[in-house]
Design a protein around this motif. Structure first.
Motif, mmCIF file in Angstrom:
data_model
loop_
_atom_site.group_PDB
_atom_site.id
_atom_site.type_symbol
_atom_site.label_atom_id
_atom_site.label_comp_id
_atom_site.label_asym_id
_atom_site.label_seq_id
_atom_site.Cartn_x
_atom_site.Cartn_y
_atom_site.Cartn_z
ATOM 1 N N UNK A 123 35.786 42.256 -6.133
ATOM 2 C CA UNK A 123 36.591 42.538 -7.326
ATOM 3 C C UNK A 123 37.710 41.512 -7.475
ATOM 4 N N UNK A 124 38.353 41.171 -6.355
ATOM 5 C CA UNK A 124 39.438 40.192 -6.400
ATOM 6 C C UNK A 124 38.914 38.832 -6.860
ATOM 7 N N UNK A 154 38.383 34.667 -10.993
ATOM 8 C CA UNK A 154 37.565 33.783 -11.814
ATOM 9 C C UNK A 154 37.680 34.111 -13.305
ATOM 10 N N UNK A 155 37.960 35.386 -13.619
ATOM 11 C CA UNK A 155 38.038 35.807 -15.012
ATOM 12 C C UNK A 155 39.425 35.750 -15.603
ATOM 13 N N UNK A 156 40.357 35.099 -14.893
ATOM 14 C CA UNK A 156 41.719 34.981 -15.414
ATOM 15 C C UNK A 156 42.434 36.312 -15.502
ATOM 16 N N UNK A 157 42.189 37.203 -14.525
ATOM 17 C CA UNK A 157 42.879 38.487 -14.483
ATOM 18 C C UNK A 157 42.072 39.648 -15.007
ATOM 19 N N UNK A 158 40.869 39.409 -15.492
ATOM 20 C CA UNK A 158 40.022 40.506 -15.957
ATOM 21 C C UNK A 158 38.557 40.228 -15.612
ATOM 22 N N UNK A 159 37.816 41.298 -15.400
ATOM 23 C CA UNK A 159 36.396 41.156 -15.104
ATOM 24 C C UNK A 159 35.631 40.899 -16.393
ATOM 25 N N UNK A 160 34.542 40.144 -16.272
ATOM 26 C CA UNK A 160 33.696 39.862 -17.431
ATOM 27 C C UNK A 160 32.434 40.716 -17.339
ATOM 28 N N UNK A 216 29.270 31.705 -8.825
ATOM 29 C CA UNK A 216 29.961 32.972 -9.058
ATOM 30 C C UNK A 216 29.062 34.131 -8.615
ATOM 31 N N UNK A 217 27.798 34.086 -9.012
ATOM 32 C CA UNK A 217 26.864 35.147 -8.639
ATOM 33 C C UNK A 217 26.627 35.184 -7.143
#
Length: 306
Positions: free
Chosen positions: A146-147, A152-158, A106-107
């Motif tokens: 961002x996309x 990866x966050x299921x619709x939201x950023x972590x 992810x990073x």
């Protein structure tokens, strides 16, 4: 350019540049190995940040003494300080905090826009007039990141995505400050002095944050790697490669870094390689490649004189 030393220098520069990129690509999985996931934490992120810089600083102190390096002038301290804040403190700390929460793959995807971030900071700091195409690629690259984060966050950023963006900003600022110093300094001496001048902060911080809970041998191995290679020797190979092969030519090798980090995370951490992760990584690499080919003008007169 086809015979004699120039070609040999270019080939050697490309090999050294590739070596530097591969060393940096392993930074993500090795940092993840050092800090561990939230459910099985290993070394504290603050200790990994301070300890790797302190260890590399002590190695740098010995190197500078053996090479009889000159000392920085007082007028150069601000740039050394900015470089230290970005590359020695900011980037490692924010990266370690993020990798406690998300996989290294992810990073790797998110930090894939680091070359564009560095170029954008350089264009602003040096007063260079970047083309509209360059800024379009920068915006598109950020949009892809961002996309990916939302996907990866299921619709939201972590929260980890915020740490990664701060890591990118920190590294970009630190790299530009270091590049300005490298115009009048040997590149190896720049990173060494940055690390040595950080020792009054990093060494006490490393001792203060020394882990009290036991950690695995693998975690300590990851810490040793980011200390000796990511924080020190990697810069030697990378900067020397740029000097021998030419910045424009060798810097293109950096495009393989995010994808190399993805592949290296498989044997080091056993992370599964998802098709969507590969797709986003390749898309970001493509945008960065196009962006690096967009024209950037000379510094404006106002910034030149400042």
């Amino acid at each position: 350019m086809k015979d004699g030393h120039p070609t040999e220098h270019q080939a050697r520069g490309l090999w050294l540049g590739t070596l530097g990129v591969l060393i940096f690509a392993l930074t993500l999985p090795m940092t993840r190995l050092a800090v561990g996931p939230v459910e099985a934490p290993q070394l504290p992120p603050l200790f990994v940040t301070a300890g790797r810089a302190a260890g590399a600083g002590l190695l740098s102190l010995a190197y500078l003494w053996l090479t009889h390096a000159r000392r920085p002038q007082p007028s150069e301290w601000p740039l050394f300080g900015i470089s230290a804040l970005g590359t020695v403190l900011g980037f490692p700390l924010f990266l370690a905090l993020a990798l406690r929460e998300v996989p290294s793959m992810h990073a790797a995807v998110v930090t894939g826009i680091l070359p564009l971030g560095t170029a954008a900071v350089a264009a602003w700091a040096l007063g260079q007039r970047a083309s509209l195409g360059f800024w379009a690629c920068a915006v598109l690259g950020c949009g892809l990141v961002m996309a990916f984060a939302l996907h990866e966050g299921g619709g939201q950023m972590v929260q980890a995505d915020g740490w990664l963006l701060l890591a990118i900003l920190s590294a970009s600022i630190g790299y530009v400050a270091g590049a300005k110093l490298s115009a009048t300094w040997p590149a190896e001496h720049v990173i060494c002095w940055v690390l040595v001048l950080s020792l009054p902060l990093t060494l006490p911080a490393a001792l203060w944050t020394w882990p009290t809970a036991p950690a695995s041998a693998a975690a300590w191995g990851g810490f040793a790697y980011v200390t000796v290679f990511s924080m020190w020797l990697g810069f030697f190979a990378w900067y020397r490669g740029l000097a021998l092969g030419g910045t424009l030519r060798v810097s293109q090798v950096q495009l393989i870094q995010p994808f190399a980090a993805l592949l290296l995370a498989v044997p080091v951490l056993g992370e599964p390689l998802q098709a969507s992760t590969v797709a986003f990584s390749l898309a970001i690499i493509g945008v960065v490649l196009v962006g690096k080919r967009m024209p950037v003008g000379a510094p404006s007169a106002a910034r030149k004189d400042s």
